[in-house]
Scaffold this motif. Structure first.
Motif, PDB file in Angstrom:
ATOM      1  N   ARG A 124       0.845  -1.208   0.000  1.00  0.00           N
ATOM      2  CA  ARG A 124       0.000   0.000   0.000  1.00  0.00           C
ATOM      3  C   ARG A 124       0.871   1.246   0.000  1.00  0.00           C
ATOM      4  O   ARG A 124       0.616   2.198  -0.752  1.00  0.00           O
ATOM      5  CB  ARG A 124      -0.917  -0.024   1.223  1.00  0.00           C
ATOM      6  CG  ARG A 124      -1.633   1.291   1.499  1.00  0.00           C
ATOM      7  CD  ARG A 124      -2.565   1.156   2.696  1.00  0.00           C
ATOM      8  NE  ARG A 124      -3.017   2.453   3.171  1.00  0.00           N
ATOM      9  CZ  ARG A 124      -2.514   3.091   4.231  1.00  0.00           C
ATOM     10  NH1 ARG A 124      -1.531   2.536   4.939  1.00  0.00           N
ATOM     11  NH2 ARG A 124      -2.977   4.262   4.613  1.00  0.00           N
ATOM     12  N   ARG A 127       2.495   1.788  -3.400  1.00  0.00           N
ATOM     13  CA  ARG A 127       1.539   2.264  -4.402  1.00  0.00           C
ATOM     14  C   ARG A 127       1.133   3.705  -4.141  1.00  0.00           C
ATOM     15  O   ARG A 127       0.977   4.503  -5.079  1.00  0.00           O
ATOM     16  CB  ARG A 127       0.322   1.338  -4.408  1.00  0.00           C
ATOM     17  CG  ARG A 127       0.641  -0.040  -5.014  1.00  0.00           C
ATOM     18  CD  ARG A 127      -0.394  -1.088  -4.691  1.00  0.00           C
ATOM     19  NE  ARG A 127      -0.015  -2.381  -5.279  1.00  0.00           N
ATOM     20  CZ  ARG A 127      -0.432  -3.555  -4.831  1.00  0.00           C
ATOM     21  NH1 ARG A 127      -1.254  -3.619  -3.771  1.00  0.00           N
ATOM     22  NH2 ARG A 127      -0.040  -4.671  -5.423  1.00  0.00           N
ATOM     23  N   LEU A 128       0.974   4.060  -2.858  1.00  0.00           N
ATOM     24  CA  LEU A 128       0.655   5.447  -2.521  1.00  0.00           C
ATOM     25  C   LEU A 128       1.749   6.391  -3.011  1.00  0.00           C
ATOM     26  O   LEU A 128       1.469   7.444  -3.601  1.00  0.00           O
ATOM     27  CB  LEU A 128       0.476   5.596  -1.004  1.00  0.00           C
ATOM     28  CG  LEU A 128      -0.820   5.085  -0.377  1.00  0.00           C
ATOM     29  CD1 LEU A 128      -0.725   5.162   1.149  1.00  0.00           C
ATOM     30  CD2 LEU A 128      -2.020   5.885  -0.869  1.00  0.00           C
ATOM     31  N   HIS A 130       3.980   5.855  -5.357  1.00  0.00           N
ATOM     32  CA  HIS A 130       4.017   5.860  -6.832  1.00  0.00           C
ATOM     33  C   HIS A 130       2.921   6.773  -7.382  1.00  0.00           C
ATOM     34  O   HIS A 130       3.161   7.597  -8.278  1.00  0.00           O
ATOM     35  CB  HIS A 130       3.848   4.439  -7.351  1.00  0.00           C
ATOM     36  CG  HIS A 130       3.801   4.348  -8.850  1.00  0.00           C
ATOM     37  ND1 HIS A 130       2.604   4.378  -9.555  1.00  0.00           N
ATOM     38  CD2 HIS A 130       4.779   4.246  -9.778  1.00  0.00           C
ATOM     39  CE1 HIS A 130       2.864   4.295 -10.849  1.00  0.00           C
ATOM     40  NE2 HIS A 130       4.172   4.213 -11.014  1.00  0.00           N
ATOM     41  N   ASP A 131       1.712   6.631  -6.850  1.00  0.00           N
ATOM     42  CA  ASP A 131       0.590   7.430  -7.344  1.00  0.00           C
ATOM     43  C   ASP A 131       0.762   8.915  -7.022  1.00  0.00           C
ATOM     44  O   ASP A 131       0.347   9.780  -7.807  1.00  0.00           O
ATOM     45  CB  ASP A 131      -0.728   6.921  -6.747  1.00  0.00           C
ATOM     46  CG  ASP A 131      -1.083   5.517  -7.242  1.00  0.00           C
ATOM     47  OD1 ASP A 131      -0.493   5.071  -8.250  1.00  0.00           O
ATOM     48  OD2 ASP A 131      -1.928   4.855  -6.608  1.00  0.00           O
ATOM     49  N   LYS A 132       1.377   9.212  -5.866  1.00  0.00           N
ATOM     50  CA  LYS A 132       1.563  10.608  -5.456  1.00  0.00           C
ATOM     51  C   LYS A 132       2.722  11.256  -6.206  1.00  0.00           C
ATOM     52  O   LYS A 132       2.811  12.491  -6.291  1.00  0.00           O
ATOM     53  CB  LYS A 132       1.807  10.663  -3.941  1.00  0.00           C
ATOM     54  CG  LYS A 132       1.759  12.053  -3.354  1.00  0.00           C
ATOM     55  CD  LYS A 132       0.340  12.617  -3.343  1.00  0.00           C
ATOM     56  CE  LYS A 132       0.282  13.958  -2.646  1.00  0.00           C
ATOM     57  NZ  LYS A 132      -1.069  14.548  -2.659  1.00  0.00           N
ATOM     58  N   GLY A 133       3.619  10.426  -6.746  1.00  0.00           N
ATOM     59  CA  GLY A 133       4.749  10.972  -7.485  1.00  0.00           C
ATOM     60  C   GLY A 133       5.893  11.457  -6.617  1.00  0.00           C
ATOM     61  O   GLY A 133       6.744  12.213  -7.077  1.00  0.00           O
ATOM     62  N   LEU A 383       3.833  -3.332  -8.305  1.00  0.00           N
ATOM     63  CA  LEU A 383       2.878  -2.305  -7.948  1.00  0.00           C
ATOM     64  C   LEU A 383       1.505  -2.603  -8.555  1.00  0.00           C
ATOM     65  O   LEU A 383       1.416  -3.220  -9.610  1.00  0.00           O
ATOM     66  CB  LEU A 383       3.377  -0.938  -8.436  1.00  0.00           C
ATOM     67  CG  LEU A 383       4.629  -0.397  -7.728  1.00  0.00           C
ATOM     68  CD1 LEU A 383       5.066   0.895  -8.393  1.00  0.00           C
ATOM     69  CD2 LEU A 383       4.346  -0.169  -6.257  1.00  0.00           C
TER      70      LEU A 383
END
Length: 383
Positions: A124, A127-128, A130-133, A383
């Motif tokens: 988690r 992935r957080l 990665h998604d937030k950059g 991911l």
């Protein structure tokens, strides 16, 4: 040269590892050398914000080292736009929530391991981020130790031929705490507080094996609690509910087999607190924290088993010491430098939260293997 101040929230610096290795020997050491030169005319100047629950302890550390900024309010620090980076070396049970908050606040994150108490939580976080950059890194200090750097030099140079096996011995006797103070905090021996040697050490063994020899494809482990009762920091007895020793066999991609024993209930009869023996078709090596010795195929003696007479050879004298050939910096500091260059100069870096999740996965599967008494495959994660 342009000096760029980098404000780093450091959570958990009142603990042994957070204070000694990350604050003093890494961040403050960078300040003592004048900052971190990025090679483009910019020097990073780290400005730590000491974060934790005990304000008096934080202020004592700050006063000792001439630092200005302390806080017990994580949310307020994360809401500060001048804070660039969040670092976490808290107890494992508190880490996942704090990292998730830092990522949500848009901070780059660097953290001790394990990153979470279970694989779902570790993935988690990856992935957080990665998604937030945001950029993210996990401490994997042992591959930066002089002994293992020498071992990697041998591997990269083809010294071993085909690597057959890895044998690791780690550990020392941690005093029970009754008549001598324990060298480790009591929570390490309580499963309900995130303790246990599998959770602590299997993430280390995952990245050491992965980086040097190949991905772990299966695990067979036996975890046990040798010392059932210990005494805490207040001198009170408590039940040790977490494993204090683990005996693991790991199959590696490419065919090599690794066997690593980890114990806080073993008295040391080796040169260093951790040693790895690597055997290959062309040569063998024994690497510790700092030293590394080799024996090449061409110089391998011919031992003969004869239990009826005393040994006539000193086996350790038949090995050759690998020279340093370079200056080795503190491993924690070396990785901090790489991560800061990754964040501020976009340098390559792959020891991220997904790599950290692999360590959590191996610990989780190791405990499951022990509980079920069987070998368990280690699937690849993504991911």
């Amino acid at each position: 040269m342009t000096r760029k101040t980098v404000r780093i929230a450091m959570n958990g610096v009142t603990g042994r590892m957070g204070y000694r290795q990350h604050l003093v020997r890494s961040i403050l050491a960078l300040r003592e050398q004048g900052g971190l030169d990025l090679g483009d005319g910019t020097v990073l100047w780290p400005e730590p914000i000491l974060l934790g629950r005990r304000e008096h302890a934080l202020r004592e550390i700050a006063g000792r080292h001439g630092l200005e900024h302390v806080s017990t309010d994580l949310d307020a620090v994360l809401a500060d736009p001048s804070v660039d980076l969040y670092f976490d070396s808290q107890v494992t049970s508190a880490r996942e929530e704090a990292l998730a908050k830092a990522i949500a606040a848009g901070k780059h994150v660097y953290t001790e391991k394990p990153t979470a108490t279970g694989l779902d939580g570790a993935l988690r976080l990856a992935r957080l981020a990665h998604d937030k950059g945001v950029k993210h890194g996990v401490v994997q200090d042992k591959i930066f130790l002089p002994g293992l750097l020498k071992l990697k030099r041998l591997i990269d140079g083809g010294f071993f031929g085909r690597i057959l096996s890895v044998r690791g011995e780690f550990g020392y006797w941690v005093f029970e705490g009754d008549w001598q103070p324990a060298q480790r905090p009591s929570w390490n021996y309580r499963a309900q507080d995130g303790g246990g040697i599998v959770v602590d050490m299997f993430p280390h063994w995952e990245y050491v094996l992965h980086e040097l020899f190949g991905r772990v494809t299966s695990v067979q482990a036996l975890a046990t609690t040798h010392i059932p009762q210990r005494w805490d920091e207040q001198g009170k007895p408590y039940d040790a509910t977490a494993d204090d020793a683990a005996y693991g066999i790991f199959e590696l991609e490419g065919g090599a087999i690794a066997q690593i024993n980890s114990s806080w209930a073993v008295r040391v009869h080796r040169d260093e607190l951790v040693e790895f023996q690597v055997d290959g078709t062309e040569g063998s090596a024994v690497a510790g924290l700092r030293g590394c010795r080799v024996q090449h195929r061409s110089a391998t003696p011919k031992p003969v088993w004869n239990p009826d007479i005393p040994a006539t050879e000193v086996f350790r004298d038949q090995w050759q010491e690998v020279p340093d050939n370079t200056e080795f910096d503190n491993g924690f500091k070396a990785q901090w430098e790489l991560f800061l260059k990754h964040v501020y100069a976009d340098a390559p870096y792959h020891w991220d939260l997904l790599a950290g999740a692999r360590g959590v996965q191996l610990a989780e599967l190791g405990l499951r293997s022990s509980a079920e008494g069987r070998r368990i495959d280690v699937p690849e994660i993504a991911l």
